[in-house]
Every structure is written in structure tokens, then in C-alpha cells.
Write a protein that holds these residues in place. Structure first.
Motif, PDB file in Angstrom:
ATOM      1  N   PRO A   4       1.113  -1.089   0.140  1.00 51.18           N
ATOM      2  CA  PRO A   4       0.476   0.046  -0.021  1.00 51.18           C
ATOM      3  C   PRO A   4       0.955   1.309  -0.032  1.00 51.18           C
ATOM      4  O   PRO A   4       0.380   2.295  -0.800  1.00 51.18           O
ATOM      5  CB  PRO A   4      -0.740  -0.133   1.373  1.00 51.18           C
ATOM      6  CG  PRO A   4      -0.629  -1.550   1.494  1.00 51.18           C
ATOM      7  CD  PRO A   4       0.602  -1.890   1.031  1.00 51.18           C
ATOM      8  N   ARG A   5       1.828   1.421   0.424  1.00 50.58           N
ATOM      9  CA  ARG A   5       2.925   1.596   0.628  1.00 50.58           C
ATOM     10  C   ARG A   5       3.407   2.616  -0.584  1.00 50.58           C
ATOM     11  O   ARG A   5       3.217   4.017  -1.400  1.00 50.58           O
ATOM     12  CB  ARG A   5       3.988   1.785   1.370  1.00 50.58           C
ATOM     13  CG  ARG A   5       5.188   4.047   1.593  1.00 50.58           C
ATOM     14  CD  ARG A   5       6.225   3.090   2.137  1.00 50.58           C
ATOM     15  NE  ARG A   5       5.931   2.630   3.859  1.00 50.58           N
ATOM     16  CZ  ARG A   5       6.305   2.332   5.050  1.00 50.58           C
ATOM     17  NH1 ARG A   5       7.932   2.730   4.719  1.00 50.58           N
ATOM     18  NH2 ARG A   5       5.615   1.929   6.572  1.00 50.58           N
ATOM     19  N   LEU A  12       0.193   9.961  -5.272  1.00 47.95           N
ATOM     20  CA  LEU A  12       0.714  11.694  -5.078  1.00 47.95           C
ATOM     21  C   LEU A  12       1.304  11.748  -6.254  1.00 47.95           C
ATOM     22  O   LEU A  12       1.462  13.107  -6.240  1.00 47.95           O
ATOM     23  CB  LEU A  12       1.479  11.030  -3.622  1.00 47.95           C
ATOM     24  CG  LEU A  12       0.859  10.772  -2.320  1.00 47.95           C
ATOM     25  CD1 LEU A  12       2.244  11.174  -1.046  1.00 47.95           C
ATOM     26  CD2 LEU A  12      -0.429  12.185  -2.711  1.00 47.95           C
ATOM     27  N   LEU A  13       2.925  11.255  -6.644  1.00 49.67           N
ATOM     28  CA  LEU A  13       2.929  11.939  -7.672  1.00 49.67           C
ATOM     29  C   LEU A  13       2.513  11.783  -9.342  1.00 49.67           C
ATOM     30  O   LEU A  13       2.660  13.293  -9.859  1.00 49.67           O
ATOM     31  CB  LEU A  13       4.003  10.459  -7.861  1.00 49.67           C
ATOM     32  CG  LEU A  13       5.584  10.670  -9.158  1.00 49.67           C
ATOM     33  CD1 LEU A  13       5.764  12.894  -8.709  1.00 49.67           C
ATOM     34  CD2 LEU A  13       6.093   9.558  -9.370  1.00 49.67           C
ATOM     35  N   HIS A  14       1.574  10.888  -9.190  1.00 49.92           N
ATOM     36  CA  HIS A  14       0.540  11.675 -10.226  1.00 49.92           C
ATOM     37  C   HIS A  14      -0.275  12.945  -9.866  1.00 49.92           C
ATOM     38  O   HIS A  14      -0.559  13.783 -11.168  1.00 49.92           O
ATOM     39  CB  HIS A  14      -0.502  10.245 -10.427  1.00 49.92           C
ATOM     40  CG  HIS A  14      -1.517  10.621 -12.129  1.00 49.92           C
ATOM     41  ND1 HIS A  14      -1.071  10.363 -12.918  1.00 49.92           N
ATOM     42  CD2 HIS A  14      -3.060  11.008 -11.456  1.00 49.92           C
ATOM     43  CE1 HIS A  14      -1.949  11.002 -13.761  1.00 49.92           C
ATOM     44  NE2 HIS A  14      -2.907  11.204 -13.028  1.00 49.92           N
ATOM     45  N   LEU A  15      -0.523  12.680  -8.884  1.00 47.74           N
ATOM     46  CA  LEU A  15      -1.330  14.248  -8.421  1.00 47.74           C
ATOM     47  C   LEU A  15      -0.241  15.399  -8.540  1.00 47.74           C
ATOM     48  O   LEU A  15      -0.722  16.461  -8.948  1.00 47.74           O
ATOM     49  CB  LEU A  15      -1.792  14.419  -6.752  1.00 47.74           C
ATOM     50  CG  LEU A  15      -3.180  13.279  -6.970  1.00 47.74           C
ATOM     51  CD1 LEU A  15      -3.423  13.381  -5.319  1.00 47.74           C
ATOM     52  CD2 LEU A  15      -4.133  14.213  -7.713  1.00 47.74           C
ATOM     53  N   LEU A  16       1.256  15.153  -8.000  1.00 49.65           N
ATOM     54  CA  LEU A  16       1.511  16.021  -8.539  1.00 49.65           C
ATOM     55  C   LEU A  16       2.183  16.828 -10.076  1.00 49.65           C
ATOM     56  O   LEU A  16       2.177  17.743 -10.365  1.00 49.65           O
ATOM     57  CB  LEU A  16       3.372  16.034  -7.722  1.00 49.65           C
ATOM     58  CG  LEU A  16       4.445  16.645  -7.370  1.00 49.65           C
ATOM     59  CD1 LEU A  16       3.456  18.105  -6.636  1.00 49.65           C
ATOM     60  CD2 LEU A  16       5.655  16.509  -6.879  1.00 49.65           C
TER      61      LEU A  16
END
Length: 264
Positions: A4-5, A12-16
């Protein structure tokens, strides 16, 4: 399946990446020609500040966006100025003091001088010093346009519509105005102000030639200004006067030094 980590880090990388792409698109729209944005307004303010500083320092203003049209419209100013100067040089000057000169016109072809006779005839057959060859030239405008009349008869040299030289007692018409043109060979040509391209001209026998048959390069239109025989300029020659001044003292860094005039 991964942990899950690792899945959370990928999210998070995709949202950034999506956030950065949105910021780039917003900045590109603000820099566009029609979109008011923070970056475009800042550039306009900086350009205005640079232009004001250049005007205060008497330097040429820097080029800013949208100033190309102003520069193109400013290029037409010299043409307007040239037209204004040309029009003003053709206006009759009624306020300033007229400049009056006295001289003879030596014809290059006949070898004699232009004269205005009492019977209203004009020719170039007068000898040097002849009273009928003495001409009075009055300025008509701020430029080189003049009126020429005989000093003995008071008649003005004019030109009719056929190009023939005639003498008139009243020289206020435009047909009695000539433009003095100094040529490359230092001769002077007199072009009529009313009939442009027509010049005062005389043949080898001293007879007047029609202005419609004259050109600037022809010898018949070339004249030389000469003072009448026995005529002297009214200006008195200036003489230098030498004055002797007594020695004077000059203080230099608190000490007294005496300066005397140089020996002659």
C-alpha cells in the motif's frame, strides 16, 4: 500486488504532475496577446517605467510591445516637415524687413549685362557701368525668391504666359518673382515663380529668349552677379585696435602672483 505504501506514493506523484501541468497552462494563457494576466501586466509596467526613465534622461525610448505602429506613424513626420518648409518658403513675406541689393547681371552667352530700357524693352547688351544695367533686387520671401527692377527706370522684369520677358511698373504679381538658383558652376539661374521650369534667358546677340524653350543646363540661362562700376559696399572695414592693459595680480592657492603682458 505491491505494498500500500508504494501505491500511495504513485498516487501522490501523479497528482503532483497534474498540478504542475495546470500551472504551466495558466502561465501560458496569462502571457497570451489577449489574456490579461499577472505576467503581462508586470511586463507592461516595467516597459512604462523604462520609457519614462529614458525620457527623463533624454535618451531614445526603448522598444516595447505595440510600439511598432507608433514608430511607423512617426516616420511620416519628415515628409510633413518638408512640405511645411516648402510651403512656407513660397509665402510672400509682408512683415519682415525686405533685403535690397544692387548688382548687375552678366550674361554668359552675350558677354554683356542685362538692362531695362525706358521703352520697356529688356535685353543683355549693356556695357559694364551702364546706368540701365544697374538692377535693384528685392527679396520676396524668406527664401531666395526676388523681384528685379531697373534702377534707372523703376520697371520690374516679368514674364508673360508666352514666356516672353516684359517690363511692368507694378511688380506685385507672381509673374514678376524669380527664384535665384546657384548652379554647380557658380553661375546663377533665375526661374520664374509663376511658370516653373521657365528661366530668364538671352541669346548670343543679347535678345531675350522665351522661357518655354529654356532649361537649367543651357548657357542662355546662366548669369553672374557683378557690382556696378564705381559701386562700393556700404560696410566699413573693421580695424583692430590694440589696447594696453596694466599688470594684474592673480591669487593661486593662497599665494600672490603677478602676470604682466607679453613683450611685443
Amino acid at each position: 500486488m505491491g505494498s500500500p505504501r508504494s501505491a500511495l506514493s504513485c498516487l501522490l506523484l501523479h497528482l503532483l504532475v497534474l498540478s504542475l501541468q495546470a500551472q504551466v497552462r495558466g502561465a501560458a494563457q496569462s502571457r497570451g496577446p489577449g489574456g490579461p494576466g499577472r505576467v503581462g501586466g508586470l511586463e507592461d509596467r516595467l516597459c512604462a517605467q523604462r520609457s519614462g526613465a529614458a525620457r527623463n534622461l533624454s535618451d531614445p525610448a526603448p522598444s516595447c510591445p505595440g510600439e511598432g505602429a507608433k514608430e511607423q506613424s512617426g516616420r511620416a513626420l519628415p515628409k510633413v516637415t518638408q512640405r511645411h518648409v516648402r510651403e512656407q518658403s513660397l509665402v510672400t513675406d509682408q512683415l519682415s524687413r525686405r533685403l535690397i541689393r544692387t548688382y548687375q547681371l552678366y550674361s554668359r552667352t552675350s558677354g554683356k549685362h542685362v538692362q531695362v530700357l525706358a521703352n520697356k524693352r529688356i535685353n543683355a547688351m549693356a556695357e559694364d557701368g551702364d546706368p540701365f544695367a544697374k538692377l535693384i533686387v528685392e527679396t520676396d520671401t524668406f527664401g531666395s525668391r526676388v523681384r528685379v527692377r531697373g534702377a534707372e527706370t523703376g520697371l520690374y522684369i516679368c514674364m508673360n504666359k508666352k514666356g516672353k520677358l516684359i517690363a511692368k511698373s507694378n511688380g506685385k504679381g507672381k509673374d514678376c518673382v524669380f527664384t535665384e538658383i546657384v548652379l554647380e558652376n557658380n553661375y546663377t539661374a533665375l526661374q520664374n515663380a509663376k511658370y516653373e521650369g521657365w528661366y530668364m534667358a538671352f541669346t548670343r546677340k543679347g535678345r531675350p529668349r522665351k522661357g518655354s524653350k529654356t532649361r537649367q543646363h543651357q548657357r542662355e540661362v546662366h548669369f553672374m552677379k557683378r557690382l556696378p562700376r564705381g559701386h562700393h559696399t556700404t560696410e566699413q572695414s573693421l580695424r583692430f585696435e590694440f589696447l594696453n592693459y596694466p599688470p594684474f595680480t592673480r591669487s593661486l592657492r593662497g599665494s600672490q602672483r603677478t602676470w604682466a603682458p607679453e613683450p611685443r
